[in-house]
Design a protein around this motif. Structure first.
Motif, mmCIF file in Angstrom:
data_model
loop_
_atom_site.group_PDB
_atom_site.id
_atom_site.type_symbol
_atom_site.label_atom_id
_atom_site.label_comp_id
_atom_site.label_asym_id
_atom_site.label_seq_id
_atom_site.Cartn_x
_atom_site.Cartn_y
_atom_site.Cartn_z
ATOM 1 N N PRO A 113 26.951 -2.775 18.103
ATOM 2 C CA PRO A 113 27.516 -2.852 16.750
ATOM 3 C C PRO A 113 27.553 -1.447 16.138
ATOM 4 O O PRO A 113 26.659 -0.637 16.389
ATOM 5 C CB PRO A 113 26.521 -3.740 15.998
ATOM 6 N N GLY A 114 28.600 -1.164 15.397
ATOM 7 C CA GLY A 114 28.737 0.144 14.777
ATOM 8 C C GLY A 114 29.478 1.158 15.623
ATOM 9 O O GLY A 114 29.828 2.231 15.139
ATOM 10 N N THR A 119 33.092 -2.542 16.994
ATOM 11 C CA THR A 119 33.651 -2.900 15.687
ATOM 12 C C THR A 119 35.072 -3.449 15.789
ATOM 13 O O THR A 119 35.409 -4.422 15.112
ATOM 14 C CB THR A 119 33.655 -1.667 14.755
#
Length: 161
Positions: A113-114, A119
């Motif tokens: 994530p990120g 994303t």
């Protein structure tokens, strides 16, 4: 010291406002797009893509049939666009390791994530294999300084102003 690499937004990145959001994410992490061009994928661009991915084509072999999957993913059911980019970084980390960490794992379901792929992509290898195409993972980032130099040379016609 300013370092350079090659990155490319892939056709699946051109959905909604993803290109702007991806470029903003890169900028927020200190990566600067020195030059770029949005290019509609036609047969001439496909030839460049085949040259770009020649080592992957050789490594994957005839059974995987990377060229057919490339055509399926980047050309058919078009129009499709890509965005080759010469990217710089002036931070203390190695640009290759830094940019690839930001991009995330090649298989989007494994991307943290990120990261860009974590994303903006929700594809995976299994689905891509079932549909006989390449995985939609929104962005390419060179995997070594040597690859970056080679890829920047291959794409220079779209990167020179």
């Amino acid at each position: 010291m300013k370092q350079y690499t090659y990155m490319m937004l892939k056709p699946d990145a051109f959905q909604g406002n993803q290109p702007d959001a991806i470029l903003k994410m890169m900028e927020d992490h200190g990566l600067c797009v020195e030059s770029s061009q949005v290019v509609e994928v036609n047969m001439d661009v496909m030839k460049v893509l085949l040259e770009h991915y020649h080592q992957v084509i050789d490594d994957k072999g005839a059974v995987f049939n990377f060229p057919a999957r490339l055509f399926h993913t980047f050309y058919f059911d078009g129009p499709h666009w890509i965005m080759p980019m010469k990217v710089s970084y002036t931070g203390s980390e190695d640009i290759i390791a830094y940019s690839r960490k930001l991009v995330g794992k090649t298989n989007p379901i494994e991307a943290a994530p990120g990261t860009i792929r974590g994303t903006f992509s929700h594809d995976n290898y299994d689905l891509a294999d079932q549909e006989n195409r390449l995985v939609n993972n929104v962005i390419h980032a060179s995997d070594s300084i040597e690859s970056a130099k080679r890829e920047l040379e291959i794409w220079k016609m779209y990167l020179e102003k």
